[in-house]
Design a protein around this motif. Structure first.
Motif, mmCIF file in Angstrom:
data_model
loop_
_atom_site.group_PDB
_atom_site.id
_atom_site.type_symbol
_atom_site.label_atom_id
_atom_site.label_comp_id
_atom_site.label_asym_id
_atom_site.label_seq_id
_atom_site.Cartn_x
_atom_site.Cartn_y
_atom_site.Cartn_z
ATOM 1 N N PRO A 11 -2.416 3.385 6.609
ATOM 2 C CA PRO A 11 -2.815 2.227 6.966
ATOM 3 C C PRO A 11 -4.069 1.287 6.319
ATOM 4 N N SER A 12 -4.798 2.335 5.960
ATOM 5 C CA SER A 12 -6.165 1.933 5.157
ATOM 6 C C SER A 12 -6.286 2.240 3.850
ATOM 7 N N GLY A 13 -6.894 1.493 2.984
ATOM 8 C CA GLY A 13 -7.264 1.659 1.745
ATOM 9 C C GLY A 13 -8.888 2.124 1.524
ATOM 10 N N GLY A 14 -9.305 2.204 0.310
ATOM 11 C CA GLY A 14 -10.650 2.471 -0.112
ATOM 12 C C GLY A 14 -10.845 3.866 -0.439
ATOM 13 N N ASP A 15 -9.919 4.537 -0.642
ATOM 14 C CA ASP A 15 -10.136 6.227 -0.907
ATOM 15 C C ASP A 15 -10.378 5.943 -2.442
#
Length: 688
Positions: free
Chosen positions: A374-378
């Motif tokens: 559900p989250s990006g930013g990796d």
């Protein structure tokens, strides 16, 4: 006997008589009478106008004249003496060539020491010419020449005092001048070639005071807003408290002047004779603070009122994420009030290759049914231990996907404190540096940057000083208003910095004052470019825009944006999104390229580093997506005035009392600084 008698009677004078005009005893023409003062008995004079010329006169050297009236006696036979060559025909010869009478370019007088220079000969006047022997007498040097008259030049401006002659000399005399036209020999700035300045003095010695300078009508500016009311006369030097703009209808209130923004306060703010024009509108109650009201509720007509909105487009006024046009989320609610649930949801699912719960920001789909994180930013999707919020490894700047928060480095926060700025350690809030000025941004190297209209100053936090050189944004902005930057000592306009005094700048032709563009808070991108929002406040041009400044000496581009607000500034958030206040909304642009991407309701923004930003507006602070501006909910439970992201999900927030807390925005709050410590959080950087 008879014959003799007849002959005697025919010549009554007893022989011929001649006219003698030069009195030498010899005549030339027959006389009409027998007696008279100019009548003689002897004729034969060949020049009766020269007494030295007559029969029997001695021949002399006189240029070929027949002195004895005998053409057979030539002048060359005269013993005339030595003859000298006179090449320059000055009457004096140099080389002796023969004996006799001198001819052309010859002279009977010798002694010429330079027979090629006509003004050099015996008896000539000595002149100041670097030791040349003008009179052919080596015993009389140049010092005997008269030379020019030298006058005292006390101020060494090249012009002497006419009342103080010193002496004549062929050689220059220190502290003197041969030009005696100085009208004040105590001031080097006063002389006939000086530029006239506004100083109650005759600078150019033309007998007139303060001529050839610009004069302005000035007005008293009691409230310091740049606009005056009471006329003070015409001057050539504008003093502190005087302005050249008139029309202030209330000179006791700085917020009221002809270019002020009209606000709902029952006052004529812009001095146009109208009170709150266009600000009285129909409004509906907005109970959930989402700027959308319930159309079924009773409305009022008034100035904009807190808790009310002009948009009657809310189908659920108890839920702030629900209103017409709201983004749909995968939550079973009809957010956009169109009667459908979860259609076209904006929730993203990110490709998560390493299964750490975070995916790559650029690999996603918008679907409620898709598989993924559900989250990006990796920042490393092949390493399950590297993701936003992971435990930081000393020396590994990618372990938590934030290069600025290595636990082994010294990290500091720059904050404003009144008119000063301070650098505080992130771990405990202790102060490590301060600057006596208000900074607007921190560049990627940690150097604080401040703006003043069209000026950017780079400061050294180690020195504790803000007295470095001003660096102008050297750019002529396009029409309809052509701006010039001329700060400090304008050519010939006096030694005054009009930025410091009035908030205006001197046009470099030194003839007019013009209002400078208002420049808001700065942002510094990863390329080191400074982004400066500005709003023009000149007649005929109310548009604002952006200036891109490189390092910051060159304006790379000027981008006009209608209704852009310089007072709110610009902000850089995740993935180099540049957010700019444009009228009632905040608009995001990509860098480079400045393509518009998204907009959110107006306010101020700060980066939260985990894909969120905090939006500060008239209502409670809110979270929004840093890339697309999608509303992510209310920032609870704090009423904040500024915020600064210091790590993924890790924020510093300033409260109205000036205290600073550390929070995730979800109600977990840890005190960081006491009340009165800061007025605005500016940026995070390595400690100075």
């Amino acid at each position: 006997m008879w014959f003799l008698t007849i002959l005697a009677c025919s010549d009554p004078c007893g022989g011929p008589r001649f006219v003698d005009q030069d009195g030498d005893g010899f005549g030339r023409g027959r006389a009409a009478s027998c007696e008279g003062p100019d009548v003689v008995r002897v004729g034969g004079d060949c020049d009766d106008h020269d007494a030295n010329v007559h029969p029997g006169a001695p021949e002399v050297c006189d240029g070929g004249v027949d002195d004895d009236c005998d053409p057979d006696t030539v002048e060359e036979e005269v013993d005339g003496g030595p003859v000298f060559r006179d090449t320059d025909r000055d009457g004096f010869g140099g080389e002796r060539v023969r004996e006799g009478c001198p001819g052309d370019r010859e002279s009977s007088v010798g002694g010429d020491c330079n027979d090629l220079q006509q003004d050099i000969h015996p008896g000539a006047a000595e002149a100041c010419n670097d030791g040349i022997d003008d009179d052919c007498d080596p015993a009389t040097p140049d010092d005997d020449a008269l030379g020019p008259l030298w006058y005292v030049d006390a101020d060494l401006d090249g012009f002497g005092d006419p009342s103080r002659p010193l002496r004549t000399s062929c050689r220059p005399i220190g502290g003197t001048s041969t030009v005696a036209t100085d009208c004040d020999d105590q001031l080097a700035s006063v002389n006939p070639e000086a530029q006239e300045s506004c100083n109650d003095r005759d600078d150019d010695c033309d007998g007139q005071v303060d001529d050839d300078v610009s004069w302005w009508d000035v007005f008293e500016d009691a409230d310091g807003d740049g606009w005056g009311a009471v006329a003070l006369g015409t001057v050539c030097h504008v003093e502190r408290g005087q302005v050249t703009l008139s029309g202030d209808c209330d000179d006791t209130e700085a917020a009221i002047h002809p270019q002020a923004e009209e606000v709902c306060n029952h006052v004529d703010d812009d001095c146009d004779g109208q009170v709150d024009p266009g600000l009285w509108v129909e409004q509906w109650p907005d109970l959930d603070g989402d700027l959308h009201g319930d159309a079924s509720a009773s409305s009022i007509v008034d100035c904009r009122t807190p808790g009310w909105t002009t948009s009657p487009s809310d189908c659920d006024d108890a839920t702030p994420t629900v209103y017409e046009g709201a983004p749909e989320h995968c939550d079973g609610l009809d957010e956009d009030c169109d009667g459908a649930v979860d259609e076209d949801a904006v929730d993203r699912r990110y490709l998560d290759l390493d299964g750490d719960g975070f995916g790559r920001t650029d690999r996603f789909v918008t679907s409620c049914d898709a598989v993924g994180a559900p989250s990006g930013g990796d920042c490393d999707d092949d390493d399950a231990t590297a993701y936003p919020g992971a435990v930081e490894t000393c020396g590994d700047t990618t372990s938590d996907c934030d290069a600025r928060t290595d636990p082994c480095s010294d990290t500091c926060v720059w904050a404003r404190r009144g008119s000063d700025s301070v650098s505080l350690r992130l771990d405990d809030g202790t102060q490590v540096a301060s600057l006596p000025c208000s900074i607007d941004a921190v560049d990627r190297a940690g150097v604080p940057v401040r703006s003043d209209d069209l000026l950017v100053r780079w400061t050294d936090p180690g020195s504790g000083s803000c007295n470095g050189d001003w660096v102008p944004l050297d750019q002529d902005l396009p029409d309809p208003v052509s701006w010039e930057v001329c700060v400090g000592n304008c050519p010939y306009c006096g030694n005054y910095d009009y930025y410091e005094y009035y908030g205006y700048y001197y046009d470099c032709d030194c003839t007019t004052f013009e209002a400078a563009p208002e420049v808001g808070r700065l942002a510094v991108d990863d390329a080191g470019h400074v982004w400066a929002p500005f709003g023009l406040r000149a007649a005929g041009d109310e548009d604002g825009g952006l200036l891109e400044v490189v390092n910051p000496y060159v304006v790379a581009q000027r981008i006009p944006f209608p209704q852009a607000s310089a007072s709110d500034g610009v902000w850089l958030v995740g993935d180099d999104r540049l957010w700019l206040a444009q009228g009632p909304v905040l608009v995001a642009y990509t860098l480079p390229g400045l393509n518009p991407m998204a907009d959110v309701p107006g306010g101020r923004v700060v980066d939260a580093l985990d894909g969120r930003m905090v939006v500060l507006g008239d209502g409670p602070a809110r979270f929004a997506g840093a890339r697309d501006g999608v509303d992510l909910g209310v920032f609870e439970p704090l009423d904040i005035t500024s915020a600064l992201a210091v790590g993924p999900g890790d924020l510093l927030a300033t409260l109205p009392d000036g205290s600073v807390v550390r929070t995730r925005g979800d109600g977990v709050v840890v005190p960081w600084l006491p009340a009165g410590s800061a007025t605005e959080l500016v940026g995070i950087a390595p400690c100075p």
